[in-house]
Enzyme design. Structure first.
Site, PDB file in Angstrom:
ATOM      1  N   MET A 100     -21.143 -81.349  46.889  1.00 42.99           N
ATOM      2  CA  MET A 100     -19.967 -81.845  46.183  1.00 42.99           C
ATOM      3  C   MET A 100     -18.843 -82.080  47.175  1.00 42.99           C
ATOM      4  O   MET A 100     -18.413 -81.149  47.855  1.00 42.99           O
ATOM      5  CB  MET A 100     -19.509 -80.827  45.129  1.00 42.99           C
ATOM      6  N   GLY A 188     -14.674 -78.635  47.568  1.00 43.18           N
ATOM      7  CA  GLY A 188     -15.843 -78.999  48.364  1.00 43.18           C
ATOM      8  C   GLY A 188     -16.865 -77.888  48.477  1.00 43.18           C
ATOM      9  O   GLY A 188     -16.519 -76.774  48.806  1.00 43.18           O
ATOM     10  N   SER A 189     -18.140 -78.171  48.205  1.00 44.50           N
ATOM     11  CA  SER A 189     -19.118 -77.093  48.156  1.00 44.50           C
ATOM     12  C   SER A 189     -20.517 -77.653  47.910  1.00 44.50           C
ATOM     13  O   SER A 189     -20.747 -78.848  48.002  1.00 44.50           O
ATOM     14  CB  SER A 189     -18.729 -76.130  47.037  1.00 44.50           C
ATOM     15  N   ARG A 190     -21.419 -76.749  47.547  1.00 42.06           N
ATOM     16  CA  ARG A 190     -22.816 -77.146  47.354  1.00 42.06           C
ATOM     17  C   ARG A 190     -23.475 -76.196  46.349  1.00 42.06           C
ATOM     18  O   ARG A 190     -23.114 -75.026  46.259  1.00 42.06           O
ATOM     19  CB  ARG A 190     -23.514 -77.089  48.706  1.00 42.06           C
TER      20      ARG A 190
END
Length: 220
Positions: A100, A188-190
């Site tokens: 993301m 922001g990430s995953r």
């Protein structure tokens, strides 16, 4: 479109600072250089719009087709591979990872109906979210659940170089439907999802996903 509750404090502070900065630009620069004032005001407006946009919660409707796993987040598919899931299941699984960016919706959704069976938070590093070791070394939160047919699935929220706060709402024993929210990751990430190796994967690398709407796999 609604704004997420996790953004309330940040949005209030952002609004107050914006008003103060805007007033400072006006009284300090407007009489000296109208162009510089206009440029700074425009930059401030763009920044505020991006912050508000980050916490948006679009209206979504999960199809909840039996046996179908839907994307747990908006973003881009960056990993599809067979790995050992060593935290909870201790067996080989097919990992699908969705990255993301700060421009994506950051609500995290349950990908199918089921019951929460496992949760654990891990402190850790803040490597960039697409780094291969981010899944095991970064700050992360793991949620395990069983589908109505008894298949156990693992999801892992992973912080990135910018993301510094993971929120997980899951509690062991609670039931949920596909498309229900289970968490939020700021800036922001995953998300990794670990599926049975015999699951039919319905996405490819670089595919864009829409949380709770894009089918990513079908269980056997």
């Amino acid at each position: 479109m609604k704004l997420h509750k996790e953004g309330t404090k940040i949005l209030v502070i952002t609004t107050i600072l914006t008003i103060l900065l805007s007033a400072g630009f006006y009284f300090g620069l407007a009489s000296i250089s109208i162009w510089l004032f206009a440029i700074l005001e425009l930059a401030l407006i763009i920044f505020v719009v991006l912050i508000f946009r980050f916490f948006r919660v679009p209206k979504r409707s999960c199809p909840n087709e039996e046996g179908v796993i839907y994307a747990p987040a908006d973003g881009k598919v960056v990993v599809i591979e067979d790995v050992e899931e060593n935290e909870h299941l201790k067996e080989k699984r097919t990992q699908v990872s969705i990255f993301m960016s700060p421009l994506n919706v950051h609500v995290n959704y349950y990908p199918i109906a089921g019951e929460v069976s496992y949760t654990k938070y891990h402190p850790g590093k803040f490597l960039v979210a697409w780094h291969p070791k981010s899944s095991t070394e970064n700050e992360r939160s793991t949620v395990g659940f069983k589908t109505k047919s008894g298949v156990e699935i693992i999801m892992r929220q992973i912080a990135g170089a910018v993301a510094r706060r993971i929120i997980t709402y899951s509690n062991v024993g609670e039931y949920f439907s596909g498309g229900d929210q289970f968490g939020f990751i700021k800036f922001g990430s995953r998300i990794d999802i670990f599926l049975p190796t015999d699951a039919e994967i319905l996405v490819n690398l670089e595919d864009k996903t829409v949380g709770s709407e894009t089918p990513i796999a079908r269980l056997k």
